[in-house]
Design a protein around this motif. Structure first.
Motif, PDB file in Angstrom:
ATOM      1  N   VAL A  20       0.914  -1.319  -0.080  1.00 13.85           N
ATOM      2  CA  VAL A  20      -0.113  -0.026   0.111  1.00 13.85           C
ATOM      3  C   VAL A  20       1.015   1.280   0.023  1.00 13.85           C
ATOM      4  O   VAL A  20       1.967   1.391   0.995  1.00 13.85           O
ATOM      5  N   ARG A  21       0.839   1.829  -0.841  1.00  9.90           N
ATOM      6  CA  ARG A  21       1.633   3.076  -1.427  1.00  9.90           C
ATOM      7  C   ARG A  21       0.550   4.252  -0.530  1.00  9.90           C
ATOM      8  O   ARG A  21       0.105   5.082  -1.902  1.00  9.90           O
ATOM      9  N   ALA A  22       0.747   4.844   0.443  1.00  4.47           N
ATOM     10  CA  ALA A  22       0.130   5.986   1.431  1.00  4.47           C
ATOM     11  C   ALA A  22       1.164   6.999   1.038  1.00  4.47           C
ATOM     12  O   ALA A  22      -0.269   8.436   0.505  1.00  4.47           O
ATOM     13  N   VAL A  23       1.981   7.678   0.059  1.00  8.62           N
ATOM     14  CA  VAL A  23       2.246   8.704  -0.261  1.00  8.62           C
ATOM     15  C   VAL A  23       3.075   8.216  -1.891  1.00  8.62           C
ATOM     16  O   VAL A  23       3.968   6.788  -1.777  1.00  8.62           O
ATOM     17  N   ASN A  24       3.059   9.216  -2.714  1.00  8.10           N
ATOM     18  CA  ASN A  24       3.541   8.984  -4.098  1.00  8.10           C
ATOM     19  C   ASN A  24       4.165   9.608  -4.536  1.00  8.10           C
ATOM     20  O   ASN A  24       3.095  10.272  -5.973  1.00  8.10           O
ATOM     21  N   ASP A  25       5.382   9.383  -4.712  1.00  2.00           N
ATOM     22  CA  ASP A  25       6.378  11.073  -5.456  1.00  2.00           C
ATOM     23  C   ASP A  25       5.894  12.102  -5.056  1.00  2.00           C
ATOM     24  O   ASP A  25       5.124  13.094  -5.570  1.00  2.00           O
ATOM     25  N   GLY A  45      -3.300  10.433   2.748  1.00  2.00           N
ATOM     26  CA  GLY A  45      -1.644  11.196   2.731  1.00  2.00           C
ATOM     27  C   GLY A  45      -1.517  12.172   3.097  1.00  2.00           C
ATOM     28  O   GLY A  45      -0.414  11.319   3.323  1.00  2.00           O
ATOM     29  N   LYS A  46      -2.324  12.434   3.844  1.00  2.00           N
ATOM     30  CA  LYS A  46      -1.916  14.060   4.206  1.00  2.00           C
ATOM     31  C   LYS A  46      -0.598  13.852   5.857  1.00  2.00           C
ATOM     32  O   LYS A  46      -0.304  14.021   5.891  1.00  2.00           O
ATOM     33  N   SER A  47      -1.320  13.438   6.565  1.00  2.23           N
ATOM     34  CA  SER A  47      -1.270  12.398   7.248  1.00  2.23           C
ATOM     35  C   SER A  47      -0.072  11.927   8.191  1.00  2.23           C
ATOM     36  O   SER A  47       1.135  11.675   8.551  1.00  2.23           O
ATOM     37  N   THR A  48       0.006  11.459   7.129  1.00  2.85           N
ATOM     38  CA  THR A  48       1.479  10.296   6.667  1.00  2.85           C
ATOM     39  C   THR A  48       2.680  11.379   6.202  1.00  2.85           C
ATOM     40  O   THR A  48       4.007  10.946   6.572  1.00  2.85           O
ATOM     41  N   VAL A  49       2.348  12.143   5.389  1.00  3.73           N
ATOM     42  CA  VAL A  49       2.893  12.965   5.416  1.00  3.73           C
ATOM     43  C   VAL A  49       3.684  13.689   5.976  1.00  3.73           C
ATOM     44  O   VAL A  49       5.221  14.000   6.460  1.00  3.73           O
ATOM     45  N   MET A  50       2.571  14.303   7.082  1.00  8.38           N
ATOM     46  CA  MET A  50       3.184  15.301   8.655  1.00  8.38           C
ATOM     47  C   MET A  50       4.136  14.436   9.422  1.00  8.38           C
ATOM     48  O   MET A  50       4.758  14.522   9.680  1.00  8.38           O
ATOM     49  N   LYS A  51       3.167  12.875   9.636  1.00  6.92           N
ATOM     50  CA  LYS A  51       4.126  11.831  10.053  1.00  6.92           C
ATOM     51  C   LYS A  51       5.827  11.926   9.641  1.00  6.92           C
ATOM     52  O   LYS A  51       6.833  11.838  10.627  1.00  6.92           O
ATOM     53  N   ILE A  52       6.012  11.824   8.814  1.00 11.01           N
ATOM     54  CA  ILE A  52       7.474  11.713   7.780  1.00 11.01           C
ATOM     55  C   ILE A  52       7.902  12.964   8.614  1.00 11.01           C
ATOM     56  O   ILE A  52       8.751  13.110   9.134  1.00 11.01           O
ATOM     57  N   LEU A  53       7.693  14.785   7.840  1.00 13.19           N
ATOM     58  CA  LEU A  53       7.404  15.343   8.143  1.00 13.19           C
ATOM     59  C   LEU A  53       8.523  15.362   9.770  1.00 13.19           C
ATOM     60  O   LEU A  53       9.464  16.582   9.994  1.00 13.19           O
ATOM     61  N   VAL A  54       6.969  15.347  10.934  1.00 12.04           N
ATOM     62  CA  VAL A  54       7.531  15.634  12.516  1.00 12.04           C
ATOM     63  C   VAL A  54       8.802  14.442  12.867  1.00 12.04           C
ATOM     64  O   VAL A  54       9.043  14.668  14.248  1.00 12.04           O
ATOM     65  N   THR A  55       9.138  13.550  11.789  1.00 14.48           N
ATOM     66  CA  THR A  55      10.616  12.979  12.037  1.00 14.48           C
ATOM     67  C   THR A  55       9.712  10.996  13.255  1.00 14.48           C
ATOM     68  O   THR A  55      10.056  10.622  13.598  1.00 14.48           O
ATOM     69  N   ARG A 214      -5.213  10.125  -3.413  1.00 14.54           N
ATOM     70  CA  ARG A 214      -4.465   9.027  -3.471  1.00 14.54           C
ATOM     71  C   ARG A 214      -3.054   8.815  -3.990  1.00 14.54           C
ATOM     72  O   ARG A 214      -2.456   8.302  -3.940  1.00 14.54           O
ATOM     73  N   GLY A 215      -3.194  10.162  -2.106  1.00 12.47           N
ATOM     74  CA  GLY A 215      -0.923   9.600  -2.623  1.00 12.47           C
ATOM     75  C   GLY A 215      -0.356  10.296  -3.039  1.00 12.47           C
ATOM     76  O   GLY A 215       0.543  10.734  -2.704  1.00 12.47           O
ATOM     77  N   GLY A 305     -15.650  15.327   0.650  1.00 14.82           N
ATOM     78  CA  GLY A 305     -16.087  14.070   1.641  1.00 14.82           C
ATOM     79  C   GLY A 305     -16.061  12.764   1.594  1.00 14.82           C
ATOM     80  O   GLY A 305     -16.566  12.206   2.789  1.00 14.82           O
ATOM     81  N   GLU A 306     -15.684  12.423   0.531  1.00 12.87           N
ATOM     82  CA  GLU A 306     -15.601  11.049   0.432  1.00 12.87           C
ATOM     83  C   GLU A 306     -14.007  10.373   0.590  1.00 12.87           C
ATOM     84  O   GLU A 306     -13.448  10.904   1.166  1.00 12.87           O
ATOM     85  N   THR A 307     -14.473   9.054   0.799  1.00 13.18           N
ATOM     86  CA  THR A 307     -13.111   8.615   1.740  1.00 13.18           C
ATOM     87  C   THR A 307     -11.804   8.176   1.064  1.00 13.18           C
ATOM     88  O   THR A 307     -12.590   7.890   0.031  1.00 13.18           O
ATOM     89  N   ASP A 308     -10.717   8.130   0.614  1.00 14.54           N
ATOM     90  CA  ASP A 308      -9.595   7.386   0.261  1.00 14.54           C
ATOM     91  C   ASP A 308      -9.433   5.394   0.767  1.00 14.54           C
ATOM     92  O   ASP A 308      -9.025   4.990  -0.183  1.00 14.54           O
ATOM     93  N   HIS A 309     -10.248   5.839   1.672  1.00 17.90           N
ATOM     94  CA  HIS A 309      -9.642   3.452   1.644  1.00 17.90           C
ATOM     95  C   HIS A 309     -10.357   2.938   0.919  1.00 17.90           C
ATOM     96  O   HIS A 309     -10.021   1.561   1.013  1.00 17.90           O
ATOM     97  N   GLY A 310     -11.504   2.996   0.285  1.00 20.15           N
ATOM     98  CA  GLY A 310     -11.818   2.578  -0.953  1.00 20.15           C
ATOM     99  C   GLY A 310     -11.040   1.903  -1.587  1.00 20.15           C
ATOM    100  O   GLY A 310     -10.758   0.787  -2.285  1.00 20.15           O
TER     101      GLY A 310
END
Length: 325
Positions: A20-25, A45-55, A214-215, A305-310
């Protein structure tokens, strides 16, 4: 790196187990003293980017530079420069507001008079002085969020990261947080990076907005520039009759004509004249300016409002089928 940039992200990728590629380029730059917003639906993928930025997590690939320090080799130095408010509640409800701030201060190595001065300063800034001796379990949702922002400010960060800072708050509490963020940026010049799925939030707060889907980042610019990428306005004309017809390029469905226009002040009188000439009486007229919701719909084909989980579930299913087949 862009001149006066404090954060540079180049070709960032994060792939989890199962492919699963949460962040893609993902690539972007954040300038000093600006408010930079990353907007998208839950799971984009927003929170994944954030967690990478804050180490908090490591990227799979790509480059991250914060004030000239590189991830992951210079993570300790990066942590001294930043403040972070996660999406989930992080304050301890069994402690008072003051005790939570003392804990944060000590984690940053602060002691004595310097610690006391910093705590007093953030309590005043976030309007929490009168509640400092109350258990945070008695705080409202908006007060908890303000306390967490105060905790993130205790080390006077150069960059403040806010992950969905107003999620779950009522409109009044959200408005109070917005005002605090705007006041902070104007008074201290702190660079702020915010993730959200509220389009009105980024429009009110952000100098630059990146739309994620979608990442990937699918569009980026100032709110006004992004809105300029779609039609400037939508004209809605409701007729007294419920007829469906086509008049001079207008498609009327059930007595309502919806027209996209870059110049509604010119187009609206012309369309009304054409309708009157055809003997069609008008019940009401409205003009809706383009919004960031319209931009998101244009670039993603769906609403915020639509989710990316699908799409991730579908991708995981396809990968599983390939392994089995």
């Amino acid at each position: 790196m862009v001149e006066d940039s404090v954060l540079s992200v180049k070709n960032l990728v994060k792939t989890y187990k199962g492919g699963v590629r949460a962040v893609n380029d993902v690539s972007f730059e954040v300038r000093r003293n600006e408010v930079f917003g990353i907007v998208g639906p839950n799971g984009a993928g927003k929170s994944t980017v954030m967690k990478i930025l804050v180490t908090l997590i490591a990227p799979t690939a790509g480059r991250v530079s914060i004030s000239g320090l590189e991830r992951p080799g210079e993570d300790p130095g990066i942590r001294k420069l930043i403040g972070y408010v996660p999406q989930d509640i992080s304050s301890d409800g069994s402690l008072t507001g003051l005790e939570n701030l003392v804990l944060s201060a000590r984690l940053h190595g602060l002691r004595g008079r310097e610690m006391d001065d910093r705590i007093d300063r953030v309590l005043e800034r976030m309007d929490l002085k009168r509640a400092e001796d109350r258990l945070t379990s008695t705080y409202s949702g908006g007060m908890v969020r303000k306390l967490e922002i105060a905790q993130a400010l205790i080390n006077t960060p150069k960059i403040l990261f806010l992950d969905e800072p107003t999620v779950g708050l009522d409109p009044a509490a959200r408005d109070a947080i917005w005002k605090q963020i705007m006041s902070l940026q104007k008074s201290s010049g702190t660079t702020i990076i915010i993730t959200t799925h509220y389009m009105e939030e980024v429009e009110a707060l952000c100098d630059t907005v990146a739309i994620m889907n979608r990442g990937r980042i699918v569009a980026m610019g100032t709110p006004e520039r992004l809105k300029g990428m779609t039609s400037k306005a939508k004209i809605v004309i409701e007729l007294k009759s419920g007829k469906s017809a086509r008049v001079a390029g207008m498609r009327i469905n059930g007595g309502v004509a919806r027209i996209e226009s870059d110049h509604p002040d010119v187009d609206l009188p012309r369309y009304l004249s054409l309708l009157y000439a055809k003997g069609l009486a008008v019940r009401s007229v409205s003009v809706k300016e383009a919004t960031l919701d319209d931009v998101f719909l244009k670039f993603t084909g769906r609403t915020i409002g639509e989710t990316d989980h699908g799409w991730r579930s579908a991708k995981k299913t396809r990968n599983t089928m390939r392994r089995l087949g």
